[in-house]
Design a protein around this motif. Structure first.
Motif, PDB file in Angstrom:
ATOM      1  N   GLU A 135      91.279  28.872  59.241  1.00 13.62           N
ATOM      2  CA  GLU A 135      90.248  29.676  59.460  1.00 13.62           C
ATOM      3  C   GLU A 135      89.253  29.188  60.210  1.00 13.62           C
ATOM      4  O   GLU A 135      88.588  29.980  61.084  1.00 13.62           O
ATOM      5  N   ASP A 136      88.977  27.949  60.296  1.00 14.09           N
ATOM      6  CA  ASP A 136      88.075  27.153  61.013  1.00 14.09           C
ATOM      7  C   ASP A 136      88.483  27.578  62.612  1.00 14.09           C
ATOM      8  O   ASP A 136      87.469  27.712  63.649  1.00 14.09           O
TER       9      ASP A 136
ATOM     10  N   TRP B 253      87.687  30.830  63.761  1.00 12.81           N
ATOM     11  CA  TRP B 253      86.168  30.943  63.900  1.00 12.81           C
ATOM     12  C   TRP B 253      85.882  30.344  65.347  1.00 12.81           C
ATOM     13  O   TRP B 253      85.017  30.891  65.972  1.00 12.81           O
ATOM     14  N   HIS B 254      86.379  29.087  65.448  1.00 13.55           N
ATOM     15  CA  HIS B 254      85.875  28.474  66.850  1.00 13.55           C
ATOM     16  C   HIS B 254      86.326  29.288  68.055  1.00 13.55           C
ATOM     17  O   HIS B 254      85.771  29.527  68.926  1.00 13.55           O
TER      18      HIS B 254
ATOM     19  N   TRP C  52      86.813  32.489  68.001  1.00 14.84           N
ATOM     20  CA  TRP C  52      86.076  33.617  68.308  1.00 14.84           C
ATOM     21  C   TRP C  52      84.715  33.415  68.765  1.00 14.84           C
ATOM     22  O   TRP C  52      84.238  34.098  69.750  1.00 14.84           O
ATOM     23  N   GLN C  53      84.087  32.124  68.562  1.00 12.31           N
ATOM     24  CA  GLN C  53      82.989  31.704  69.107  1.00 12.31           C
ATOM     25  C   GLN C  53      83.048  31.473  70.739  1.00 12.31           C
ATOM     26  O   GLN C  53      82.190  31.847  71.340  1.00 12.31           O
TER      27      GLN C  53
END
Length: 340
Positions: free
Chosen positions: A78-79, A82-83, A85-86
């Motif tokens: 999940e992290d 997220w990274h 996507w950022q």
């Protein structure tokens, strides 16, 4: 009623089978082990250990000045998403900022008397290109790919480069180390700093710190970055290595950490060649040999010292066979000294 506490050496403290065996061997309760009762009386206390721990688990590390920071926590799936996507979001927003900056510059040219057909056409194309930003699942690079090559060349050569020459001359690295106000917003269309401005930038960053120099590995064309790193980064590291003091059992001089901070900015082979030229490994092994012979440190301490140095090296350098060979030779010296 108070519980009965058996004295040390009592056969009541063990199981019946063991107690019978001890009696057959003429053991007398309260006496020590051995033919003359000279051994221990109280049993050895077991120390509880972590079931998966190895030798040395729980021991205090040696204060040798080589402690490495704890490795970063492995990100969860999940992290990672997220990274990613950022990172994608930042890249897409930078393209929009680039487009808006170019449109603003073209409008300023028109209002300033530079209302040529090329300028008007470039402005019209740029305004229409904003439609790309509303596409779903857009990938970085889609906007630039949608621009006609002739418009891209005109914008880079006649709009961006002249303005950037002025900005580069006025740029003060300590105020804007990341070039956030004049270079970074235009990277999506120019890719790298125009080669004609390399000399200006080189003169401003050559003697600066890591925070100013490191972003330029991305901003400069790879061939120009190699030129810069060989001319400025590698010599800086060579001076630090030349003056480095290796001091077992505790390393006080921390300049090697600085060397390894900068090392990824240069080619790994260039850094390895520099270490060899400055006789770093000869110095390191010579100091280690003298320490082993003069102080005769415990095997664990000397091994921890060698491994501490290994942990300081950047991963790019540990991938080099010659570097690993030198470090393994140090550990072999420790093993030979312990066998004497």
């Amino acid at each position: 009623m108070a519980a009965v506490v058996e004295p040390p050496g009592s056969l009541a403290l063990t199981i019946p089978a063991v107690a019978n065996m001890m009696r057959r061997w003429n053991y007398r309760e309260g006496w020590g082990l051995g033919a003359r009762g000279q051994g221990i009386v109280a049993p050895i206390k077991a120390t509880e250990r972590c079931p998966k721990a190895g030798i040395g688990h729980g021991e205090e590390p040696y204060d040798n000045g080589l402690a490495a920071p704890p490795p970063p926590r492995k990100p969860s799936p999940e992290d990672q998403k997220w990274h990613e996507w950022q990172k994608l979001s930042r890249a897409l927003l930078l393209e929009q900022e680039c487009c808006d900056k170019i449109i603003s510059a073209l409008r300023d040219m028109r209002h300033g008397g530079g209302d040529s057909a090329e300028t008007a056409n470039a402005l019209a194309v740029m305004v229409r290109s904003k439609k790309v930003f509303f596409q779903r699942k857009r990938k970085p690079g889609t906007w630039k790919a949608a621009l006609p090559p002739s418009v891209t060349r005109y914008v880079v050569d006649h709009v961006i480069t002249p303005a950037m020459a002025v900005d580069a001359g006025e740029w003060e690295p300590s105020w804007d180390p990341g070039c956030r106000h004049w270079l970074r917003p235009l990277i999506p269309i120019i890719g790298h700093l125009p080669r004609s401005l390399y000399g200006v930038v080189e003169s401003k960053i050559a003697n600066r710190g890591y925070g100013v120099v490191s972003p330029w590995k991305e901003y400069l064309d790879p061939t120009l970055w190699d030129v810069f790193s060989r001319r400025h980064v590698v010599p800086k590291l060579a001076r630090l290595v030349r003056e480095l003091r290796v001091t077992p059992p505790k390393q006080v001089d921390s300049s090697f950490r600085t060397v390894m901070l900068w090392a990824p900015l240069a080619r790994a082979e260039d850094v390895v060649s520099m270490l060899e030229a400055e006789l770093f490994f000869d110095k390191w092994k010579g100091v280690l040999r003298h320490w082993l012979l003069a102080a005769r440190p415990p095997l664990a301490e000397a091994t921890a010292w060698c491994n501490g140095w290994k942990n300081l090296f950047a991963p790019e350098l540990l991938a080099d066979e010659s570097v690993l060979k030198h470090l393994e030779e140090g550990l072999a010296m420790v093993d030979r000294a312990a066998a004497l």
